[in-house]
Design a protein around this motif. Structure first.
Motif, PDB file in Angstrom:
ATOM      1  N   ALA A 123      42.154  20.335  65.969  1.00  0.00           N
ATOM      2  CA  ALA A 123      41.710  20.549  64.591  1.00  0.00           C
ATOM      3  C   ALA A 123      42.859  20.828  63.636  1.00  0.00           C
ATOM      4  N   LYS A 239      36.173  12.151  60.113  1.00  0.00           N
ATOM      5  CA  LYS A 239      35.029  12.788  60.762  1.00  0.00           C
ATOM      6  C   LYS A 239      34.935  12.375  62.220  1.00  0.00           C
ATOM      7  N   TYR A 242      37.629  14.259  64.228  1.00  0.00           N
ATOM      8  CA  TYR A 242      37.217  15.643  64.475  1.00  0.00           C
ATOM      9  C   TYR A 242      36.142  15.693  65.562  1.00  0.00           C
ATOM     10  N   PRO A 337      36.930  22.268  64.865  1.00  0.00           N
ATOM     11  CA  PRO A 337      36.565  20.862  64.634  1.00  0.00           C
ATOM     12  C   PRO A 337      35.098  20.692  64.284  1.00  0.00           C
ATOM     13  N   ARG A 341      34.719  18.840  60.723  1.00  0.00           N
ATOM     14  CA  ARG A 341      34.256  17.449  60.769  1.00  0.00           C
ATOM     15  C   ARG A 341      33.292  17.142  59.642  1.00  0.00           C
TER      16      ARG A 341
END
Length: 354
Positions: A123, A239, A242, A337, A341
């Motif tokens: 992350a 996204k 993540y 994450p 995300r």
């Protein structure tokens, strides 16, 4: 004093000089920005950076003292000047390997260390690369290197300050694809693999795996002109990346929790936490990295709580109670994450509009 001893002392002194240079580079980059932000928010993260630095490095200095006395006791040498004794210690001790071996040697030790590794290579690497460029933060590589040499909690808090103090600018599609998506995706995937492999390494492969983990995540934070001239379409959306980190980290973390539970014979999550807490101060190196995990977790929760509304597409301050409850159990390597995300569509949308 012979050349080898002088060189050992020089390398040791250079370590601290590099840290000072990194601090100077980061602070200089932050103070040259012109954005006016809430002083309370900025002071919060400055305070967290100072507190985490003081706390983690209290144990770091204790580790250095422990290593020095352990060396002299094991080798029955304590004669000569302090410079001669120090140089002799440095010549015959692998401090980096010694510290990391101490915090990885048992499942309960790795339970702590893995949290920081997963957060850093997953992350936080994505967050640094994407948000750093979007906010025009200078010298992104310096934050990662400072985190590796000092503490991730210190570097992450300084980066939060930099985000608060920096303007926001949409990246061009060329920059996003070539500089962020491609190199970032490859670096994160390979770095996650090194985290997964860490418990399986031997004495011969442990250090090489660790060095790979530390070095590969610097790549997406360095400007590479060759990639800017020849953009590539390889990569995934923010996204998706993540989400990939979340899924991979969940698998890696689940294995570690099960191994730790088996090793400690603890079936209850709270019993496992109690064992982990008792391990926290079992060794000064363990205490340093363990408290780095705790300060990093606290700082991330503070960021989610205090960041501007424009910094989040979906994830809001309602996530804070969830973070406070789940992070101690599953680690910030998973909760980060999961939260970040949801910011992906916003950043991805900015790229597509260019």
């Amino acid at each position: 004093m012979d050349t080898s001893r002088a060189l050992a002392l020089s390398v040791f002194a250079s370590y601290f000089l590099i840290i000072l240079a990194l601090f100077s580079s980061i602070v200089s980059g932050i103070t040259t920005t012109r954005r006016v932000v809430s002083g309370g928010k900025t002071l919060t993260f400055v305070g967290l950076a100072l507190a985490s630095f003081a706390h983690t490095w209290l144990y770091m200095f204790k580790f250095l003292a422990w290593s020095f006395h352990e060396f002299e006791h094991s080798n029955a040498v304590a004669a000569g000047s302090i410079l001669e004794r120090t140089s002799n210690w440095l010549l015959n001790t692998g401090l980096f390997e010694q510290a990391w071996t101490a915090v990885c040697r048992k499942p309960i030790n790795w339970w702590w260390s893995e949290q920081l590794c997963l957060f850093t290579v997953g992350a936080w690497t994505i967050f640094l690369a994407v948000e750093g460029r979007r906010h025009q933060v200078k010298n992104l590589w310096a934050y990662m290197l400072l985190g590796q040499l000092v503490a991730i909690s210190v570097a992450s808090n300084l980066f939060y300050v930099a985000l608060l103090m920096s303007p926001t600018q949409r990246p061009t599609q060329r920059q996003a694809v070539s500089q962020t998506w491609t190199v970032l995706t490859m670096s994160v995937v390979l770095a996650l693999a090194t985290v997964a492999l860490s418990p399986l390494t031997s004495e011969n492969t442990f250090l090489w795996n660790l060095l790979t983990m530390h070095s590969i995540i610097l790549l997406p934070l360095i400007r590479l002109p060759i990639l800017e001239r020849r953009p590539s379409e390889i990569g995934v959306s923010i996204k998706s990346l993540y989400t990939l980190v979340l899924v991979a980290s969940l698998a890696i973390r689940s294995r570690t929790i099960l191994n730790t539970a088996a090793a400690t014979q603890e079936q209850s999550p709270f019993g496992l936490l109690a064992q982990a807490w008792s391990t926290l101060h079992s060794h000064p190196a363990q205490a340093s990295i363990g408290w780095d995990v705790i300060w990093t977790s606290i700082s991330f929760i503070a960021w989610v709580s205090l960041r501007d509304a424009g910094e989040a597409a979906v994830a809001k301050r309602e996530d804070v109670p969830y973070l406070m409850l789940t992070t101690p159990l599953v680690s910030v390597g998973l909760t980060a994450p999961y939260i970040l995300r949801e910011d992906g569509p916003s950043a991805e949308g900015e790229v597509k509009k260019e």
